[in-house]
Enzyme design. Structure first.
Site, PDB file in Angstrom:
ATOM      1  N   SER A 141     -20.000  55.576 -38.423  1.00 36.38           N
ATOM      2  CA  SER A 141     -19.555  55.260 -39.781  1.00 36.38           C
ATOM      3  C   SER A 141     -20.344  56.165 -40.719  1.00 36.38           C
ATOM      4  O   SER A 141     -21.372  56.729 -40.317  1.00 36.38           O
ATOM      5  CB  SER A 141     -19.883  53.788 -40.065  1.00 36.38           C
ATOM      6  OG  SER A 141     -19.876  53.523 -41.451  1.00 36.38           O
ATOM      7  N   TYR A 181     -25.452  46.380 -39.628  1.00 35.54           N
ATOM      8  CA  TYR A 181     -24.396  47.395 -39.433  1.00 35.54           C
ATOM      9  C   TYR A 181     -24.979  48.803 -39.578  1.00 35.54           C
ATOM     10  O   TYR A 181     -24.755  49.679 -38.745  1.00 35.54           O
ATOM     11  CB  TYR A 181     -23.290  47.148 -40.462  1.00 35.54           C
ATOM     12  CG  TYR A 181     -22.008  47.940 -40.232  1.00 35.54           C
ATOM     13  CD1 TYR A 181     -21.053  47.503 -39.321  1.00 35.54           C
ATOM     14  CD2 TYR A 181     -21.751  49.104 -40.949  1.00 35.54           C
ATOM     15  CE1 TYR A 181     -19.869  48.207 -39.130  1.00 35.54           C
ATOM     16  CE2 TYR A 181     -20.573  49.816 -40.763  1.00 35.54           C
ATOM     17  CZ  TYR A 181     -19.630  49.356 -39.856  1.00 35.54           C
ATOM     18  OH  TYR A 181     -18.464  50.063 -39.670  1.00 35.54           O
TER      19      TYR A 181
HETATM   20  P1  NAD Z   1     -10.705  45.786 -36.673  1.00 35.49           P
HETATM   21  O1  NAD Z   1     -11.309  44.476 -37.042  1.00 35.49           O
HETATM   22  O2  NAD Z   1      -9.350  46.141 -37.153  1.00 35.49           O
HETATM   23  O3  NAD Z   1     -10.737  45.982 -35.091  1.00 35.49           O
HETATM   24  C1  NAD Z   1     -11.876  45.673 -34.335  1.00 35.49           C
HETATM   25  C2  NAD Z   1     -11.437  45.261 -32.931  1.00 35.49           C
HETATM   26  O4  NAD Z   1     -12.629  45.038 -32.158  1.00 35.49           O
HETATM   27  C3  NAD Z   1     -10.619  43.956 -32.906  1.00 35.49           C
HETATM   28  O5  NAD Z   1      -9.441  44.129 -32.139  1.00 35.49           O
HETATM   29  C4  NAD Z   1     -11.570  42.966 -32.248  1.00 35.49           C
HETATM   30  O6  NAD Z   1     -10.893  41.974 -31.468  1.00 35.49           O
HETATM   31  C5  NAD Z   1     -12.406  43.881 -31.375  1.00 35.49           C
HETATM   32  N1  NAD Z   1     -13.693  43.286 -30.996  1.00 35.49           N
HETATM   33  C6  NAD Z   1     -14.567  42.621 -31.789  1.00 35.49           C
HETATM   34  N2  NAD Z   1     -15.597  42.191 -31.065  1.00 35.49           N
HETATM   35  C7  NAD Z   1     -15.375  42.577 -29.786  1.00 35.49           C
HETATM   36  C8  NAD Z   1     -16.083  42.413 -28.553  1.00 35.49           C
HETATM   37  N3  NAD Z   1     -17.248  41.732 -28.503  1.00 35.49           N
HETATM   38  N4  NAD Z   1     -15.552  42.947 -27.429  1.00 35.49           N
HETATM   39  C9  NAD Z   1     -14.370  43.612 -27.468  1.00 35.49           C
HETATM   40  N5  NAD Z   1     -13.648  43.777 -28.592  1.00 35.49           N
HETATM   41  C10 NAD Z   1     -14.157  43.267 -29.734  1.00 35.49           C
HETATM   42  O7  NAD Z   1     -11.788  46.868 -37.186  1.00 35.49           O
HETATM   43  P2  NAD Z   1     -11.719  48.462 -37.405  1.00 35.49           P
HETATM   44  O8  NAD Z   1     -11.897  48.682 -38.847  1.00 35.49           O
HETATM   45  O9  NAD Z   1     -10.591  49.062 -36.696  1.00 35.49           O
HETATM   46  O10 NAD Z   1     -13.108  48.873 -36.715  1.00 35.49           O
HETATM   47  C11 NAD Z   1     -13.191  49.566 -35.502  1.00 35.49           C
HETATM   48  C12 NAD Z   1     -14.518  50.320 -35.469  1.00 35.49           C
HETATM   49  O11 NAD Z   1     -14.539  51.267 -36.549  1.00 35.49           O
HETATM   50  C13 NAD Z   1     -15.741  49.442 -35.647  1.00 35.49           C
HETATM   51  O12 NAD Z   1     -16.777  49.897 -34.804  1.00 35.49           O
HETATM   52  C14 NAD Z   1     -16.132  49.677 -37.092  1.00 35.49           C
HETATM   53  O13 NAD Z   1     -17.497  49.461 -37.330  1.00 35.49           O
HETATM   54  C15 NAD Z   1     -15.756  51.128 -37.244  1.00 35.49           C
HETATM   55  N6  NAD Z   1     -15.575  51.579 -38.613  1.00 35.49           N
HETATM   56  C16 NAD Z   1     -14.629  50.997 -39.411  1.00 35.49           C
HETATM   57  C17 NAD Z   1     -14.488  51.456 -40.711  1.00 35.49           C
HETATM   58  C18 NAD Z   1     -13.491  50.852 -41.638  1.00 35.49           C
HETATM   59  O14 NAD Z   1     -13.596  51.127 -42.841  1.00 35.49           O
HETATM   60  N7  NAD Z   1     -12.534  50.065 -41.178  1.00 35.49           N
HETATM   61  C19 NAD Z   1     -15.273  52.521 -41.179  1.00 35.49           C
HETATM   62  C20 NAD Z   1     -16.208  53.097 -40.328  1.00 35.49           C
HETATM   63  C21 NAD Z   1     -16.337  52.624 -39.047  1.00 35.49           C
END
Ligand code: NAD
Length: 260
Positions: free
Chosen positions: A142, A155
């Protein structure tokens, strides 16, 4: 077809960024293991890929559970015969000021992001080393792998930690042709972020519109969210790169929020 016949495990791929990566990799010819806590969502995403002629299976996996990660590895091998790419993407967000952060929530977040990255990395490396045809490991970092924000202590800690893990994998994996890199997105409008908007508004005492404009997108060059497609395209770039020239790196995809 930049990933023709590659076998990719994508964690957290029932939703958001991971789901888009799974769909994009499938379009590029890869066979996909959609590993997620949410089994229904994982199976639905796999069916959707299959309905468009792609190859995918859904696997129920809590990435913090060693037994479930190892079982997922066995299922991936049974279905497709190996592992060439791991995208360690599963994650959550919990916001609170440090002095009020519950220890149990701190530990939960670190476990999903860091224990999950370790367990899935170890499973993938064992397979990649045995296969002897190299591999690519991609961590979902991130902008918070590079800089801090208020309310996000575990985080920011975890996302910085993933860069250290990727660098060790890059050094240890090199002689096996295994590369490791980190994608560092800015804010992407997934369920993870939708949930944060009202939470941050409450914690900071401002409106939801102000959270978007003056917190999330304040430092971007154009006031735009990063998209799931932007992140998926970056993942294809890392996954398909042909040599150890590109390893141990982190790439920020954030509309200029963070510049190196
Ligand atoms: P999201 O909530 O849409 O998807 C996250 C997924 O992870 C979900 O399907 C959930 O069921 C799964 N998950 C949660 N805990 C879990 C576990 N213990 N085992 C297996 N699966 C698990 O979120 P997203 O925004 O798509 O995030 C995905 C990644 O991207 C994360 O690592 C997040 O930190 C990172 N990220 C997101 C953003 C953003 O702005 N959305 C920015 C930077 C980084």
């Amino acid at each position: 077809m930049r990933l023709k016949d590659k076998i990719a495990v994508v964690t957290g791929a029932a939703s958001g960024i991971g789901k888009e990566i799974a769909f994009t990799f499938a379009r590029e010819g890869a066979k996909i293991v959609i590993a997620d806590l949410n089994q229904k969502g994982a199976d639905a995403a796999a069916s959707e890929i299959a309905s468009t002629g792609g190859r995918a299976i859904g696997v129920a996996m809590d990435v913090t559970n060693e037994g479930q990660v190892e079982a997922g590895r066995t299922k991936a091998i049974a279905a497709f015969g190996g592992i060439d790419i791991l995208v360690s993407n599963a994650g959550i967000q919990t916001v609170a000021p440090l002095d009020q952060f519950e220890f149990v929530k701190w530990k939960q977040l670190l476990a999903i992001h860091l224990d999950g990255a370790f367990l899935t990395t170890r499973a993938a490396l064992r397979e990649m080393y045995k296969q002897g045809r190299g591999g690519s490991i991609i961590y979902m970092g991130s902008v918070h792998s590079k800089e801090a924000s208020v309310l996000k202590a575990p985080y920011v800690t975890a996302k910085h930690g993933l860069i250290g893990l990727a660098e060790v994998v890059a050094k240890e994996g090199a002689k096996h042709g295994v590369r490791a890199n980190v994608i560092c997105p800015g804010f992407v409008r997934t369920p993870l972020v939708e949930k944060q908007i009202p939470e941050q508004a409450k914690a900071l005492g401002i409106s939801e519109a102000d959270v978007i404009k003056n917190v999330m997108l304040k430092d971007t060059v154009d006031g735009e969210f990063t998209t799931v497609q932007d992140v998926a395209e970056t993942a294809v770039f890392f996954a398909s790169f042909g040599s150890n020239a590109l390893t141990g790196q982190s790439l920020v995809v954030s509309h200029g929020w963070f510049m190196q």
